[in-house]
Design an enzyme around this catalytic site. Structure first.
Site, PDB file in Angstrom:
ATOM      1  N   CYS A  34       0.814  -1.205   0.000  1.00 31.47           N
ATOM      2  CA  CYS A  34       0.000   0.000   0.000  1.00 31.47           C
ATOM      3  C   CYS A  34       0.851   1.260   0.000  1.00 31.47           C
ATOM      4  O   CYS A  34       2.029   1.234   0.337  1.00 31.47           O
ATOM      5  CB  CYS A  34      -0.856   0.052   1.262  1.00 31.47           C
ATOM      6  SG  CYS A  34      -2.215  -1.111   1.241  1.00 31.47           S
ATOM      7  N   CYS A  38      -3.139   4.884   2.255  1.00 32.23           N
ATOM      8  CA  CYS A  38      -4.201   3.917   1.947  1.00 32.23           C
ATOM      9  C   CYS A  38      -5.415   4.097   2.862  1.00 32.23           C
ATOM     10  O   CYS A  38      -5.278   4.161   4.085  1.00 32.23           O
ATOM     11  CB  CYS A  38      -3.684   2.497   2.076  1.00 32.23           C
ATOM     12  SG  CYS A  38      -4.926   1.296   1.530  1.00 32.23           S
ATOM     13  N   ARG A  63       1.463  -7.865  -3.625  1.00 31.39           N
ATOM     14  CA  ARG A  63       0.710  -7.375  -4.785  1.00 31.39           C
ATOM     15  C   ARG A  63       0.272  -5.942  -4.531  1.00 31.39           C
ATOM     16  O   ARG A  63      -0.007  -5.576  -3.390  1.00 31.39           O
ATOM     17  CB  ARG A  63      -0.581  -8.176  -4.971  1.00 31.39           C
ATOM     18  CG  ARG A  63      -0.444  -9.589  -5.460  1.00 31.39           C
ATOM     19  CD  ARG A  63      -1.817 -10.129  -5.891  1.00 31.39           C
ATOM     20  NE  ARG A  63      -2.906  -9.819  -4.956  1.00 31.39           N
ATOM     21  CZ  ARG A  63      -3.156 -10.495  -3.842  1.00 31.39           C
ATOM     22  NH1 ARG A  63      -2.364 -11.497  -3.491  1.00 31.39           N
ATOM     23  NH2 ARG A  63      -4.172 -10.176  -3.074  1.00 31.39           N
ATOM     24  N   CYS A  65      -2.033  -2.878  -3.927  1.00 32.43           N
ATOM     25  CA  CYS A  65      -3.374  -2.743  -3.364  1.00 32.43           C
ATOM     26  C   CYS A  65      -4.306  -2.136  -4.420  1.00 32.43           C
ATOM     27  O   CYS A  65      -3.926  -1.205  -5.127  1.00 32.43           O
ATOM     28  CB  CYS A  65      -3.320  -1.829  -2.145  1.00 32.43           C
ATOM     29  SG  CYS A  65      -4.914  -1.349  -1.482  1.00 32.43           S
ATOM     30  N   CYS A  68      -5.694   1.728  -2.781  1.00 33.24           N
ATOM     31  CA  CYS A  68      -4.879   2.955  -2.805  1.00 33.24           C
ATOM     32  C   CYS A  68      -4.059   3.071  -4.089  1.00 33.24           C
ATOM     33  O   CYS A  68      -3.497   4.113  -4.374  1.00 33.24           O
ATOM     34  CB  CYS A  68      -3.986   3.056  -1.571  1.00 33.24           C
ATOM     35  SG  CYS A  68      -2.768   1.745  -1.436  1.00 33.24           S
ATOM     36  N   ASP A 440      23.920  35.273 -11.383  1.00 32.21           N
ATOM     37  CA  ASP A 440      22.631  35.811 -11.841  1.00 32.21           C
ATOM     38  C   ASP A 440      22.322  37.159 -11.184  1.00 32.21           C
ATOM     39  O   ASP A 440      22.405  37.298  -9.955  1.00 32.21           O
ATOM     40  CB  ASP A 440      21.522  34.812 -11.519  1.00 32.21           C
ATOM     41  CG  ASP A 440      20.166  35.328 -11.945  1.00 32.21           C
ATOM     42  OD1 ASP A 440      19.889  35.277 -13.144  1.00 32.21           O
ATOM     43  OD2 ASP A 440      19.402  35.807 -11.076  1.00 32.21           O
TER      44      ASP A 440
HETATM   45 ZN   LIG Z   1      -3.834   0.138   0.006  1.00 33.53          ZN
END
Ligand SMILES: [Zn+2]
Length: 487
Positions: A34, A38, A63, A65, A68, A440
């Site tokens: 996440c 999330c 994996r 999410c 989110c 500058d």
């Molecule tokens: Zn999440």
């Protein structure tokens, strides 16, 4: 890279958007990773694993999410970690994926491939291939969720080469087919043909009006347009013409810019989005920068008054360098009108592009153009032609710059390009956070310093964020001047 676990934990529990994309949380049990923001119910600390990058979380078997959407988090700051080699390699992966393989990437950044792998694992927690694969997957997911591009074309546009590999990778990562994911996205916005809408997140705060004001003052007539809080410009990439527009998302809690791209070939989308991210400095970690610059008493007040100011990048390095040359020793307004005339005479006209009439002139055309006809002095005309020739025959390239010093040296070999111009180009075209235009006048005036050497000394403590300090001093001096004029 070692993450400060206490900081991560606090940011996670408070869903602090300033930390979005700076680390990712893998939740043991659910197997997903996440963003710090999330909205899902907060997991127990003992089940949380922290990763410096999404690729590291993916490598550890988590994996993304689906709530989110880690693919939507702001990018990794390019200066992440202390390794220059990693930053350069990340930049190259960002510009072109890993199409030529890890060996070739390692060769370009000047180390062996095993060493590069070790460096990546140390700083990012993942190998170069894993980082590139995560980027491809994230971009594919964005295209599935946010556009109506046919899935076969999503596969090509995100760099998977073929549909079969794309389907397999998406299924393995998301446990769903691309079709199922698109159905879940429930798109409501109607998108005209060849138009793609993206929402690009940033870490708040973001000083949108400051960014827009800077770009508006320098917008080349015909090529760029700023109105109704929107920036718009014409583009040409790999032989395809188009245009895009950028505005701030009205929902303040979304912390994102809305981007609308019009282009015939969707395979250019990845490169276009990366360039827009760089142009609007979306990966910057402003809070960290401000914390360091605040130590300078002359910067503390501007930082407080105008939080979130970024360093505006550019769409095209050649175009920016030409603009910088045009602007030497004249006002911004004068340079803008010269650039407009240059475009009208030498840029390719466009039809129907939302108020935009031309593409910026190419190096091919400017290499032999009679530039004095549009009001340039002979000296400036020669400088621009020399730059155009160098770009045209490949001596200078603004893409995939690895060795900044040798790039700047080559730039300075062109008669009429001095260190001010070169550093300004490094600051805005290479996204170099520590570049700043030495000597500058605006900076000298803002700090009430007379000698450029004193300025360099004065700027030393701002490292490695001199570009940001410069933006603050320019903006603040400008504000003070307009207040004076009013009074
Ligand atoms: Zn999440």
């Amino acid at each position: 890279m070692t993450l400060d676990l206490q900081v991560c934990s606090r940011a996670r529990l408070s869903r602090d958007p300033r930390f979005d994309g700076k680390f990712f949380i893998g939740v043991v049990g659910s197997g997903v990773y996440c963003r710090s923001i999330c909205p899902a119910p907060t997991a127990k600390e003992k089940n949380c694993r922290y990763f410096p990058t999404a690729a590291a979380a993916a490598e550890a078997g988590f994996r993304p999410c689906l709530r989110c959407r880690p693919e939507c988090s702001p990018g990794t700051p390019a200066w992440l970690g202390t390794s220059n080699t990693v930053s350069r390699a990340l930049r190259l992966i960002g510009e072109s994926g890993l199409e030529d393989g890890v060996e070739s990437l390692a060769e370009r950044v000047g180390v062996g491939s095993r060493h590069l792998r070790r460096l990546f694992i140390h700083h990012l927690g993942a190998t170069p291939s894993a980082v590139a694969q995560t980027r491809r997957l994230h971009f594919a997911k964005k295209l599935i969720d946010e556009t109506r591009l046919p899935l076969g074309e999503v596969a090509l546009a995100s760099g998977f080469g073929c549909v079969r590999r794309f389907n397999a990778a998406i299924r393995k990562t998301f446990k769903r087919t691309p079709t199922q994911i698109r159905r879940l996205a429930r798109q409501t916005e109607v998108q005209p043909e060849n138009e793609y809408v993206f929402h690009l997140r940033f870490r708040p705060p973001y000083h949108w009006s400051g960014m827009l004001a800077f770009l508006a003052a320098r917008a080349t007539p015909g090529v760029e347009l700023v109105d109704h809080n929107t920036y718009r410009r014409s583009i040409s990439l790999n032989g395809n013409q188009g245009h895009f527009e950028v505005s701030l998302n009205q929902d303040a809690d979304r912390h994102s810019l809305d981007v609308r791209v019009q282009i015939a070939d969707p395979r250019s989308l990845f490169a276009i989005i990366e360039r827009i991210r760089a142009m609007f400095d979306l990966n910057a970690d402003w809070s960290a920068i401000a914390q360091s610059l605040r130590a300078d008493p002359q910067l503390a007040a501007p930082l407080r008054a105008q939080p979130g100011l970024r360093v505006p990048g550019c769409w095209n390095g050649f175009e920016l360098a030409v603009r910088a040359i045009l602007g030497q020793q004249i006002t911004v307004k004068g340079a803008t009108s010269l650039a407009g005339r240059l475009t009208k005479s030498f840029g390719q006209p466009l039809t129907k592009a939302n108020g935009l009439t031309h593409l910026f002139p190419t190096p091919e055309v400017l290499a032999d153009a009679k530039l004095t006809g549009v009001g340039l002095t002979e000296k400036r005309a020669q400088t621009i032609r020399a730059l155009a020739r160098a770009v045209n025959d490949g001596r200078i390239s603004f893409d995939r710059v690895i060795d900044k010093e040798s790039f700047l040296n080559r730039l300075c070999e062109i008669p009429g390009i001095g260190s001010w111009t070169a550093q300004y180009v490094a600051m805005r075209a290479l996204g170099e956070p520590d570049a700043y235009p030495t000597g500058d006048l605006g900076l000298l005036r803002a700090l009430a310093i007379t000698s450029p050497r004193d300025l360099d000394e004065r700027a030393e403590p701002w490292r490695p964020w001199r570009a940001y300090a410069c933006m603050y001093l320019w903006t603040f001096a400008h504000e003070a001047k307009s207040r004076q004029n009013v009074a």
